[in-house]
Write a protein that holds these residues in place. Structure first.
Motif, mmCIF file in Angstrom:
data_model
loop_
_atom_site.group_PDB
_atom_site.id
_atom_site.type_symbol
_atom_site.label_atom_id
_atom_site.label_comp_id
_atom_site.label_asym_id
_atom_site.label_seq_id
_atom_site.Cartn_x
_atom_site.Cartn_y
_atom_site.Cartn_z
ATOM 1 N N SER A 1 0.822 -1.212 0.000
ATOM 2 C CA SER A 1 0.000 0.000 0.000
ATOM 3 C C SER A 1 0.862 1.270 0.000
ATOM 4 O O SER A 1 0.394 2.325 -0.402
ATOM 5 N N ASP A 2 2.119 1.174 0.428
ATOM 6 C CA ASP A 2 3.029 2.318 0.417
ATOM 7 C C ASP A 2 3.351 2.693 -1.031
ATOM 8 O O ASP A 2 3.657 1.823 -1.854
ATOM 9 N N LYS A 3 3.276 3.991 -1.356
ATOM 10 C CA LYS A 3 3.498 4.446 -2.738
ATOM 11 C C LYS A 3 4.841 4.006 -3.294
ATOM 12 O O LYS A 3 4.930 3.520 -4.422
ATOM 13 N N ASN A 4 5.886 4.187 -2.522
ATOM 14 C CA ASN A 4 7.217 3.812 -2.983
ATOM 15 C C ASN A 4 7.334 2.303 -3.167
ATOM 16 O O ASN A 4 7.868 1.832 -4.168
ATOM 17 N N GLN A 5 6.819 1.544 -2.212
ATOM 18 C CA GLN A 5 6.881 0.084 -2.302
ATOM 19 C C GLN A 5 6.075 -0.437 -3.487
ATOM 20 O O GLN A 5 6.459 -1.411 -4.126
ATOM 21 N N ARG A 6 4.947 0.204 -3.786
ATOM 22 C CA ARG A 6 4.133 -0.216 -4.941
ATOM 23 C C ARG A 6 4.918 -0.018 -6.234
ATOM 24 O O ARG A 6 4.919 -0.884 -7.104
ATOM 25 N N LEU A 7 5.581 1.128 -6.366
ATOM 26 C CA LEU A 7 6.393 1.375 -7.559
ATOM 27 C C LEU A 7 7.520 0.356 -7.664
ATOM 28 O O LEU A 7 7.785 -0.185 -8.741
ATOM 29 N N ILE A 8 8.178 0.101 -6.555
ATOM 30 C CA ILE A 8 9.272 -0.885 -6.532
ATOM 31 C C ILE A 8 8.750 -2.260 -6.939
ATOM 32 O O ILE A 8 9.374 -2.972 -7.725
ATOM 33 N N GLU A 9 7.595 -2.617 -6.427
ATOM 34 C CA GLU A 9 6.991 -3.909 -6.755
ATOM 35 C C GLU A 9 6.699 -4.007 -8.258
ATOM 36 O O GLU A 9 6.975 -5.029 -8.897
ATOM 37 N N LEU B 1 9.319 10.940 -3.490
ATOM 38 C CA LEU B 1 9.922 9.657 -3.831
ATOM 39 C C LEU B 1 11.107 9.375 -2.911
ATOM 40 O O LEU B 1 11.973 10.229 -2.740
ATOM 41 N N ASP B 2 11.135 8.204 -2.314
ATOM 42 C CA ASP B 2 12.230 7.813 -1.430
ATOM 43 C C ASP B 2 13.298 7.116 -2.268
ATOM 44 O O ASP B 2 13.294 5.895 -2.411
ATOM 45 N N GLU B 3 14.194 7.910 -2.844
ATOM 46 C CA GLU B 3 15.204 7.379 -3.762
ATOM 47 C C GLU B 3 16.084 6.325 -3.092
ATOM 48 O O GLU B 3 16.465 5.331 -3.707
ATOM 49 N N GLU B 4 16.374 6.501 -1.831
ATOM 50 C CA GLU B 4 17.211 5.541 -1.094
ATOM 51 C C GLU B 4 16.555 4.160 -1.049
ATOM 52 O O GLU B 4 17.220 3.140 -1.162
ATOM 53 N N MET B 5 15.241 4.136 -0.907
ATOM 54 C CA MET B 5 14.505 2.878 -0.872
ATOM 55 C C MET B 5 14.664 2.138 -2.212
ATOM 56 O O MET B 5 14.845 0.921 -2.233
ATOM 57 N N PHE B 6 14.617 2.877 -3.303
ATOM 58 C CA PHE B 6 14.794 2.283 -4.629
ATOM 59 C C PHE B 6 16.211 1.746 -4.782
ATOM 60 O O PHE B 6 16.415 0.635 -5.269
ATOM 61 N N LEU B 7 17.188 2.544 -4.373
ATOM 62 C CA LEU B 7 18.585 2.140 -4.502
ATOM 63 C C LEU B 7 18.875 0.872 -3.689
ATOM 64 O O LEU B 7 19.611 0.003 -4.147
ATOM 65 N N LYS B 8 18.281 0.754 -2.500
ATOM 66 C CA LYS B 8 18.463 -0.450 -1.678
ATOM 67 C C LYS B 8 17.923 -1.693 -2.360
ATOM 68 O O LYS B 8 18.370 -2.795 -2.092
ATOM 69 N N GLU B 9 16.950 -1.495 -3.253
ATOM 70 C CA GLU B 9 16.349 -2.615 -3.989
ATOM 71 C C GLU B 9 17.047 -2.841 -5.332
ATOM 72 O O GLU B 9 16.600 -3.644 -6.148
ATOM 73 N N GLY B 10 18.138 -2.091 -5.567
ATOM 74 C CA GLY B 10 18.895 -2.257 -6.816
ATOM 75 C C GLY B 10 18.271 -1.559 -8.006
ATOM 76 O O GLY B 10 18.529 -1.920 -9.156
ATOM 77 N N ILE B 11 17.446 -0.558 -7.739
ATOM 78 C CA ILE B 11 16.762 0.178 -8.801
ATOM 79 C C ILE B 11 17.333 1.596 -8.884
ATOM 80 O O ILE B 11 17.313 2.336 -7.897
ATOM 81 N N LYS B 12 17.830 1.943 -10.046
ATOM 82 C CA LYS B 12 18.388 3.272 -10.282
ATOM 83 C C LYS B 12 17.240 4.238 -10.574
ATOM 84 O O LYS B 12 16.320 3.912 -11.317
ATOM 85 N N VAL B 13 17.298 5.432 -9.990
ATOM 86 C CA VAL B 13 16.297 6.466 -10.252
ATOM 87 C C VAL B 13 16.947 7.532 -11.121
ATOM 88 O O VAL B 13 18.009 8.050 -10.788
ATOM 89 N N GLU B 14 16.320 7.827 -12.247
ATOM 90 C CA GLU B 14 16.798 8.894 -13.126
ATOM 91 C C GLU B 14 15.735 9.977 -13.168
ATOM 92 O O GLU B 14 14.534 9.690 -13.222
ATOM 93 N N TRP B 15 16.178 11.225 -13.136
ATOM 94 C CA TRP B 15 15.268 12.360 -13.147
ATOM 95 C C TRP B 15 15.189 12.931 -14.559
ATOM 96 O O TRP B 15 16.200 13.334 -15.123
ATOM 97 N N TYR B 16 14.002 12.951 -15.117
ATOM 98 C CA TYR B 16 13.771 13.441 -16.475
ATOM 99 C C TYR B 16 13.970 14.957 -16.512
ATOM 100 O O TYR B 16 13.446 15.679 -15.668
#
Length: 64
Positions: free
Chosen positions: A18-26, A46-61
């Motif tokens: 249900s967490d927005k960041n976790q849903r995107l990661i999922e 957006l919690d960029e650190e949460m994405f990075l911990k999951e091995g997902i790179k965040v790029e800003w358009y």
């Protein structure tokens, strides 16, 4: 360039978080992606650190 993009509705992914960041990661993980591209405005929530911990790179358009 004949690029074909398959569109998937989020209901087809069967999300459990249900967490927005976790849903995107999922979604990113289920689609076997490793990069998430987002608007710089998302830096406010957006919690960029949460994405990075999951091995997902965040790029800003950049709009320019």
């Amino acid at each position: 360039m004949k690029i074909k993009t398959k569109l998937i509705h989020h209901d087809e992914i069967n999300l459990v978080n249900s967490d927005k960041n976790q849903r995107l990661i999922e979604i990113i993980k289920k689609l076997k992606c490793d990069t998430y591209v987002s608007s710089p405005l998302a830096k406010n929530y957006l919690d960029e650190e949460m994405f990075l911990k999951e091995g997902i790179k965040v790029e800003w358009y950049k709009y320019s």
